[in-house]
Scaffold this motif. Structure first.
Motif, PDB file in Angstrom:
ATOM      1  N   ALA C  64       1.955   5.990   2.571  1.00 23.84           N
ATOM      2  CA  ALA C  64       1.711   6.104   1.283  1.00 23.84           C
ATOM      3  C   ALA C  64       2.182   4.775   0.261  1.00 23.84           C
ATOM      4  N   TYR C  65       3.234   4.653   0.450  1.00 23.07           N
ATOM      5  CA  TYR C  65       3.845   3.390  -0.639  1.00 23.07           C
ATOM      6  C   TYR C  65       3.023   2.081   0.035  1.00 23.07           C
ATOM      7  N   THR C  66       2.905   1.843   1.378  1.00 23.93           N
ATOM      8  CA  THR C  66       2.429   0.669   1.629  1.00 23.93           C
ATOM      9  C   THR C  66       0.967   0.531   1.071  1.00 23.93           C
ATOM     10  N   THR C  67       0.123   1.765   1.140  1.00 26.34           N
ATOM     11  CA  THR C  67      -1.386   1.564   0.526  1.00 26.34           C
ATOM     12  C   THR C  67      -1.156   1.279  -1.053  1.00 26.34           C
ATOM     13  N   MET C  68      -0.337   2.067  -1.702  1.00 33.41           N
ATOM     14  CA  MET C  68      -0.320   1.915  -2.952  1.00 33.41           C
ATOM     15  C   MET C  68       0.354   0.530  -3.488  1.00 33.41           C
ATOM     16  N   TYR C  80      -7.909  -0.698   3.822  1.00 37.07           N
ATOM     17  CA  TYR C  80      -6.933  -1.612   4.510  1.00 37.07           C
ATOM     18  C   TYR C  80      -5.685  -1.377   4.474  1.00 37.07           C
ATOM     19  N   GLY C  81      -4.966  -0.736   3.332  1.00 33.82           N
ATOM     20  CA  GLY C  81      -3.941  -0.683   2.948  1.00 33.82           C
ATOM     21  C   GLY C  81      -3.393   0.609   3.823  1.00 33.82           C
ATOM     22  N   MET C  82      -4.415   1.568   4.144  1.00 36.17           N
ATOM     23  CA  MET C  82      -3.819   2.662   4.857  1.00 36.17           C
ATOM     24  C   MET C  82      -3.937   2.376   6.493  1.00 36.17           C
ATOM     25  N   ALA C  83      -4.607   1.458   6.981  1.00 37.34           N
ATOM     26  CA  ALA C  83      -4.517   0.923   8.407  1.00 37.34           C
ATOM     27  C   ALA C  83      -3.187   0.379   8.462  1.00 37.34           C
ATOM     28  N   LEU C  84      -2.928  -0.503   7.501  1.00 30.36           N
ATOM     29  CA  LEU C  84      -1.501  -1.241   7.450  1.00 30.36           C
ATOM     30  C   LEU C  84      -0.578  -0.359   7.363  1.00 30.36           C
ATOM     31  N   GLY C 219       1.544   7.465   9.346  1.00 23.14           N
ATOM     32  CA  GLY C 219       1.297   6.752   8.339  1.00 23.14           C
ATOM     33  C   GLY C 219       0.065   6.468   7.673  1.00 23.14           C
ATOM     34  N   LEU C 220      -0.891   6.715   8.532  1.00 21.55           N
ATOM     35  CA  LEU C 220      -2.261   6.657   8.236  1.00 21.55           C
ATOM     36  C   LEU C 220      -2.492   7.688   7.314  1.00 21.55           C
TER      37      LEU C 220
END
Ligand SMILES: Nc1ncnc2c1ncn2[C@@H]1O[C@H](COP(=O)(O)OP(=O)(O)O)[C@@H](O)[C@H]1O
Ligand SMILES: [Mg+2]
Lengths: 292, 239, 314
Positions: C64-68, C80-84, C219-220
């Motif tokens: 969640a934080y990566t995406t944000m 893309y953030g979701m995948a990462l 994570g996804l």
């Protein structure tokens, strides 16, 4: 006395006082584990219920929160025995992981019923005689914490006498060391398990009653307390009562030193990191000898 | 050169020295008996050889290559398989699945693994119990299944930890024949036992340990006559 | 027939937004599907491999934080953030696995709990990265046009399709996993770890691999959470109770089946969302209750029992 010295002593005192209550919760968890090999994830909720019981006694019926322990502790002892008899006992044959999941369910159930009934508000209990801290030797000691420490010491001493001097207490210790041998010696292991579960629950609730004037109170407080509790009993060695007492006081001191000398924000992580290190490298606990 | 060479093997548990400076060799094609009273350190020796425990000091070589300190799965791939004193089946899987898993690790192909498993199970005499859950087998059959599972890894050296314990005389006799058949198939065997009788008959050589130390090493007939062995084994009573 | 059925079911699932426009029902569907992914992910580790983790909120929060953070700081589109986020969750799982897998049974569970708490405290206090307890907020999502029409992010339909695709991918991954060699090895590990090692299975590597797969899917889903709610804070995505919910969905639905977590998610999430809609708090009462009932009376879970009745065994 220099200022640095004063800070050191002050945080030591704070740590020991809080630690004594941690110790009591830890002892409750560890006796249950010792006799039944159950890691009771609902233990924190027992503390929470103890806290709320004392809180309501004071706010609704104007009964002093410390005094209310006289009523609540026996009631929780009874409730613990009933919970063991009618809820926990049947899933014991399923193995350690099953009991872990089951008590996790119990924990979530209790916390959410409390949330439903009392909302998630943070509450505090202010005792009229607890406004000004005591100042022995120039160290500030909050009154409720001092009373709680005294009572915790008393209750723990009483527990020791019970375990050392009474037949039932000796049976609890024997079962904890070796259930099979205890059963062969004619000890009614079922009865001992029930008593132990009641005892552990009562200790948790008693700690809750003592803690309530010193801690914020809300239905999910048990979540944090139970994790702290694992830290304590693992530091001291799962199943060991002196270990849990030492572990509780140690955690109290670590947290209080951590808050002063490391950072308030990360004081809780220190406990968890020690917990992991002990789990990995000294699974028998910091103080215990290896049990084969 | 010996197939397995153990030299100066030592293992401490806290203050207790469970295995102490132990050295012995196993020649290819041999059946070696490793005997000693309860608590002598036999299982610990197996755990050290198979990587379940790390030696405190000492060396273990297979075909001249050092294997001490390897993880158990790596030791298996070097060619040493084992059974456990207290059987460790995969209880909820069928007999065939138990053994096929071992073959699958080696072969990587499911169909071949199953064929291989059936072969190994026929060899140990469980050809008619392929689909029974492992937990439903008798102890004797579980021990056989564990041997089949070990064989399915295609070992050069097979370590059997008390394969005869808990078996009745008939089962003992059958198990002895099985061990001899396995050796005839080209697998070297080390047998741990604390009961002497059967092992003396089928072993080519016997190593006796007591309190972690080797006290005798030689053909069965010599070892049983060794006064040190008699004392260790039967105590003063036998004298 | 057996191959066509899942495809038809998948197409029907994706077609739901065409027929249903009630936003609450779609929200319910989205929540169920998100929890399906989480239950499936947890089941790979906790069900098939028998390693009961109480710390999966870690990977959810990291996703969640990566995406944000990637969107707010670098304008990287949330998909893309979701995948990462999944990838980062998997990377984080490696050291965590290497530490915690040295322990077995309940001790492993306690260790994952401790690690998750450490990470929650870090997220709470590392303000320059996470904005601390205040959390992170996305005010608007980037404009995307599909077949010439701009997607309306204010409606639930696009989110439904995204999470449905993710859930289908997770189911496919779980299916392939159960048929893989790794799946067999983990079955052996669950049954008896020493015996698994004794037949040549690298148990640590197998467990770390499945944890990474599980953490990736978690994570996804965490990334999707960020995208959907557009707001995260440590108490929303790193909480112990979140980890516990994942466990419950898998256990109540049925361990070691693919449909189990789906059934668990439909069952528990629907009850919880309806309860939340009506009473605001205490929506996890039923999680706790059903967990206790299932452990006591239905150890194979709802779907596990249904399967046994359907196939007529015992
Ligand atoms: N994991 C262990 N931890 C501590 N002591 C052990 C352990 N394993 C074995 N021991 C001790 O080592 C000694 C040898 O045990 P073992 O090898 O099992 O003997 P045997 O197989 O010959 O009966 C015993 O005293 C036993 O208690
Ligand atoms: Mg032995």
């Amino acid at each position: 006395m220099t200022a640095a010295m004063e800070t050191l002593i002050q945080s030591l005192v704070n740590g020991v006082l809080t630690g004594s209550l941690y110790a009591m919760i830890g002892v409750g968890l560890t006796v249950i584990f010792g006799v039944m090999r159950i890691i009771n994830l609902a233990h924190g909720e027992m503390v929470m219920l103890g806290m709320f019981s004392a809180y309501w006694s004071y706010t609704l019926w104007k009964i002093d929160s410390f005094l209310s322990a006289i009523v609540w502790v026996p009631l929780f002892f009874l409730a613990g025995m009933l919970a063991y008899r009618y809820l926990v006992r049947a899933i014991m044959p399923g193995g350690e992981l099953n009991t872990l999941l089951y008590t996790a369910g119990m924990s979530l159930l209790i916390a959410n019923v409390a949330l439903f009934a009392w909302t998630g508000d943070y509450r505090t209990l202010n005792l009229p005689y607890a406004v000004e801290p005591l100042h022995p030797f120039g160290i500030a000691v909050p009154v409720p914490l001092a009373i709680a420490f005294g009572l915790a010491a008393l209750i723990t001493a009483a527990l020791y006498v019970f375990l050392a001097r009474t037949d039932t207490g000796r049976a609890v210790r024997a079962t904890s060391q070796n259930p099979e041998a205890a059963a062969l010696m004619g000890i009614n292991v079922e009865r001992i398990a029930m008593i132990t579960f009641g005892l552990g629950t009562a200790l948790a609730a008693a700690a809750g009653v003592l803690l309530v004037p010193s801690l914020y109170l809300y239905p999910t407080v048990g979540e944090i307390l139970v994790v702290k509790c694992f830290v304590i009993v693992v530091l001291g060695g799962l199943g060991s009562i002196p270990g849990a007492i030492a572990g509780g006081i140690l955690l109290g001191v670590i947290e209080s030193f951590g808050a002063v000398y490391v950072s308030v924000a990360y004081k809780d992580t220190i406990g968890f990191i020690m917990f992991l290190l002990v789990l990995l490298f000294r699974p028998q606990g910091l103080f215990g000898a290896a049990r084969s | 050169m010996a197939l397995l060479e153990v030299s100066g093997l030592t293992r401490d548990f806290g203050g207790l020295r469970a295995v102490s400076g132990l050295s012995f060799q196993v020649g290819a094609g041999e059946i070696l008996g490793l005997i000693g009273p309860n608590g002598a350190g036999k299982t610990t020796v197996f755990n050290l050889i198979t990587g379940f425990l790390r030696p405190t000091s000492g060396d273990i070589r297979l075909d001249g290559l050092r294997i001490a300190g390897l993880k158990p799965h790596a030791v298996v791939r070097c060619g040493i398989a084992r059974t456990f004193q207290i059987v460790k089946p995969f209880p909820n899987l069928s007999v065939c699945e138990n053994v096929a898993l071992a073959a699958l690790v080696r072969l990587g192909v499911r169909a071949e693994a199953e064929a291989d498993a059936e072969r190994a199970l026929k060899q140990v005499g469980l050809g008619d119990k392929l689909d029974i859950p492992a937990s439903d087998l008798t102890l004797s059959d579980q021990k056989r299944m564990e041997i089949a599972r070990a064989l399915a890894t295609h070992p050069k050296l097979l370590l059997l930890d008390e394969p005869l314990a808990g078996l009745n005389p008939r089962e003992t006799e059958d198990a002895c024949q099985l061990v001899q058949a396995i050796r005839a198939g080209g697998v070297t065997v080390v047998l741990v036992e604390h009961v002497m009788k059967a092992i003396m008959r089928i072993s080519h050589r016997v190593v006796v340990i007591c309190q972690g130390e080797k006290i005798a090493d030689g053909p069965p007939s010599e070892v049983v006559a060794d006064p040190a062995v008699i004392t260790a084994y039967f105590g003063k009573r036998a004298r | 027939m057996k191959r066509v059925l899942p495809v038809i079911a998948a197409l029907l699932l994706l077609a739901i937004p065409l027929g249903v426009s009630n936003q609450f029902l779609l929200h319910l569907g989205i929540t169920v599907l998100m929890w399906t992914i989480l239950g499936l992910a947890w089941n790979l580790l906790g069900g098939y491999a028998g390693q009961v983790s109480f710390g999966h909120a870690t990977f959810f929060g990291i996703g969640a934080y990566t995406t944000m953070i990637l969107y707010l700081s670098f304008r990287l589109a949330p998909w893309y953030g979701m995948a990462l986020g999944g990838v980062l969750g998997a990377l984080f799982s490696l050291p965590i696995g290497l530490i915690c897998f040295r322990l077995r049974g309940p001790y492993f569970s306690l260790a994952t709990l401790a690690v998750a708490e450490i990470i929650r405290l870090v997220a709470l206090n590392w303000e320059s990265l996470t904005n601390g307890p205040v959390g992170l907020l996305i005010t608007s999502l980037p404009q995307v046009t599909v077949f010439g029409a701009a997607i309306n992010w204010e409606r639930k339909e696009p989110f439904f399709v995204i999470v449905a695709v993710l859930a289908l991918c997770a189911m496919l991954a779980a299916y392939l996993f159960t048929r893989s060699r790794l799946g067999s090895y983990l079955t052996a590990i669950r049954e008896d770890e020493d015996a698994a090692e004794a037949i040549g299975i690298d148990t640590t590597r197998s467990k770390v691999t499945v944890l990474a797969l599980s953490a990736f899917l978690t994570g996804l889903a965490g990334g999707f959470y960020g995208l959907y709610f557009r707001y995260v804070d440590p108490d929303a995505v790193f909480l112990i109770s979140l980890s516990v919910e994942m466990v419950f969905i898998a256990v109540v639905g049925g361990l070691r089946t693919i449909a189990g977590p789906v059934v668990g998610a439909i069952f528990l999430t629907t009850i919880a969302e309806l309860f939340r809609e009506r009473f605001m708090v205490g929506h996890l009462i039923f999680y706790g209750l059903f967990m206790m009932l299932v452990i006591r009376f239905l150890p194979e879970g709802i779907w596990g029992r249904a399967l046994r009745i359907l196939t007529g065994r015992r």
